[in-house]
Design an enzyme around this catalytic site. Structure first.
Site, PDB file in Angstrom:
ATOM      1  N   LYS A  79     -35.871 -58.740  11.161  1.00  0.00           N
ATOM      2  CA  LYS A  79     -35.016 -57.566  11.406  1.00  0.00           C
ATOM      3  C   LYS A  79     -35.063 -57.122  12.874  1.00  0.00           C
ATOM      4  O   LYS A  79     -36.139 -56.863  13.418  1.00  0.00           O
ATOM      5  CB  LYS A  79     -35.489 -56.431  10.498  1.00  0.00           C
ATOM      6  CG  LYS A  79     -34.630 -55.185  10.487  1.00  0.00           C
ATOM      7  CD  LYS A  79     -35.205 -54.216   9.455  1.00  0.00           C
ATOM      8  CE  LYS A  79     -34.391 -52.973   9.241  1.00  0.00           C
ATOM      9  NZ  LYS A  79     -35.006 -52.100   8.216  1.00  0.00           N
ATOM     10  N   GLU A 112     -34.290 -56.056   0.646  1.00  0.00           N
ATOM     11  CA  GLU A 112     -35.282 -55.961   1.729  1.00  0.00           C
ATOM     12  C   GLU A 112     -36.626 -55.588   1.090  1.00  0.00           C
ATOM     13  O   GLU A 112     -36.666 -54.823   0.125  1.00  0.00           O
ATOM     14  CB  GLU A 112     -34.842 -54.832   2.677  1.00  0.00           C
ATOM     15  CG  GLU A 112     -35.835 -54.485   3.778  1.00  0.00           C
ATOM     16  CD  GLU A 112     -35.476 -53.161   4.499  1.00  0.00           C
ATOM     17  OE1 GLU A 112     -34.978 -52.226   3.825  1.00  0.00           O
ATOM     18  OE2 GLU A 112     -35.701 -53.077   5.713  1.00  0.00           O
ATOM     19  N   CYS A 143     -30.926 -54.416   6.047  1.00  0.00           N
ATOM     20  CA  CYS A 143     -30.733 -52.973   5.953  1.00  0.00           C
ATOM     21  C   CYS A 143     -30.030 -52.329   7.139  1.00  0.00           C
ATOM     22  O   CYS A 143     -28.825 -52.412   7.260  1.00  0.00           O
ATOM     23  CB  CYS A 143     -32.054 -52.268   5.649  1.00  0.00           C
ATOM     24  SG  CYS A 143     -31.758 -50.574   5.068  1.00  0.00           S
TER      25      CYS A 143
HETATM   26  N1  CDT Z   1     -34.756 -49.846   5.594  1.00  0.00           N
HETATM   27  C1  CDT Z   1     -33.873 -49.323   6.469  1.00  0.00           C
HETATM   28  O1  CDT Z   1     -33.555 -49.918   7.470  1.00  0.00           O
HETATM   29  N2  CDT Z   1     -33.402 -48.075   6.174  1.00  0.00           N
HETATM   30  C2  CDT Z   1     -32.564 -47.343   7.046  1.00  0.00           C
HETATM   31  C3  CDT Z   1     -32.901 -45.904   6.900  1.00  0.00           C
HETATM   32  C4  CDT Z   1     -32.665 -45.160   8.126  1.00  0.00           C
HETATM   33  S1  CDT Z   1     -32.707 -43.434   7.850  1.00  0.00           S
HETATM   34  C5  CDT Z   1     -34.258 -42.982   8.114  1.00  0.00           C
HETATM   35  C6  CDT Z   1     -31.069 -47.518   6.753  1.00  0.00           C
HETATM   36  O2  CDT Z   1     -30.314 -47.765   7.690  1.00  0.00           O
HETATM   37  O3  CDT Z   1     -30.661 -47.384   5.609  1.00  0.00           O
END
Ligand code: CDT
Length: 332
Positions: free
Chosen positions: A138, A58, A183
């Site tokens: 996303k 990502e 993600c």
């Molecule tokens: N980039 C991304 O989606 N990161 C999220 C972090 C969430 S916690 C603040 C994840 O689900 O890993």
């Protein structure tokens, strides 16, 4: 017929040699040229090792800037791509086409300008000829919409990005039916099922996940578990392969998880990265292994969408449905 994902390549029925191209940290002031050179180096390695598909993380072209509330609009704008491909990423597209490798690339997308401007956290799938075969924006955009001084870790994706508006499409590419996620999507069961209902055999996912959650410290020891658990369940319950690729390491003061991995339709993690830097994780997946699991969970025979109606009708938790309400929901 043996069904283990650990079959030797010689007897795989539909082999696809692929790689998670994990990236180490990207500095806030890194130039696109420097980052793209790292991606091209990984692509060259992938070609030397016989890969046909490479999955980058990502936001693979920039640092993970949503950890900051940035007031300087010029700096924010510089993190976004208004065209794809563009001159900065041309070396990546050219190398991939020359090497005959398809790839997944996460990046920050800006559409339009001024009042009508929209910004998305986006991933594209590029085929082996260098053409964009698919795009995903996303849907599960995590974190806070505004800076909250009470939080130890800022995660301001909703401040920067709109929710994706393309649904969860699949693309026939490189001889596979492929879905794209980004993600935080991996933690929710619904996108996987929507992709599987369209026949997805392989899901590609890039991520930037903090290694610690200072606002939820009891989860720190479980970060790897909470990364793998939903993807392993999703692979098994939907009979598909998963390739998940990290942006890892100590990036601008924040520790980011590694653990890029390949997961088989059996739910087994069959390959995992071993560093927090730029690393190519190669695996030959047998797409035919999806068949046994898709047959085991024969959706057409066993799913009961009418009984699941609440999932699409209700967003948050509400009152229990009483018997009459259930009856009504099952009738219509
Ligand atoms: N980039 C991304 O989606 N990161 C999220 C972090 C969430 S916690 C603040 C994840 O689900 O890993």
């Amino acid at each position: 017929m043996p069904t283990s994902p650990f079959k030797t390549e010689a007897i795989l029925e539909r082999p696809l040699t692929l790689a998670a191209a994990q990236l180490g940290p990207i500095a806030r002031d890194a130039t696109r040229a420097a980052v793209v050179a790292r991606l091209v180096a990984l692509l060259e390695q992938a070609a030397a090792r016989g890969c046909r598909l490479v999955v980058f993380p990502e936001m693979a072209l920039t640092t993970f800037f949503p950890r900051w509330h940035i007031d300087d609009e010029d700096e924010v704008t510089a993190f976004f791509e208004t065209d794809m491909p563009n001159a900065a990423v041309a070396p990546l597209f050219d190398s991939a086409a020359r090497l005959g490798i398809g790839f997944y690339l996460g990046y920050c997308e800006q559409v339009g300008s001024g009042e009508g401007r929209r910004r998305y956290n986006t991933a594209i799938l590029v085929d082996a000829a260098g053409n964009i075969a698919g795009k995903y924006r996303k849907v599960h955009v995590p974190g806070n919409p505004v800076y909250d001084p009470a939080l130890k870790l800022q995660h301001l994706e909703p401040w920067y990005f709109a929710d994706g508006d393309l649904g969860f499409p699949v693309f026939d590419c490189l001889g596979a039916r492929i879905g794209l996620l980004i993600c935080n999507d991996r933690r929710w069961p619904e996108p996987w099922r929507v992709l599987a209902l369209q026949g997805a055999e392989l899901v590609l996912l890039g991520y930037n996940s903090p290694a610690q959650l200072p606002d939820n410290p009891r989860q720190n020891a479980l970060r790897t578990e909470h990364h793998q658990l939903p993807m392993r369940a999703a692979a098994y319950q939907n009979g598909l392969w998963v390739v998940a690729t990290a942006k890892a390491g100590h990036e601008e003061g924040c520790d980011m998880m590694g653990g890029s991995c390949v997961i088989a339709p059996s739910g087994e993690v069959v390959a995992i990265s071993s560093t927090l830097g730029d690393e190519l994780l190669v695996y030959t997946a047998d797409l035919a292994l999806t068949v046994e699991y898709k047959k085991f969970f024969d959706f057409a025979q066993y799913r009961r969408p009418v009984a699941y109606r609440l999932i699409s009708e209700r967003q948050g938790v509400g009152e229990p449905l009483d018997r009459a309400a259930w009856q009504k929901s099952l009738e219509t």
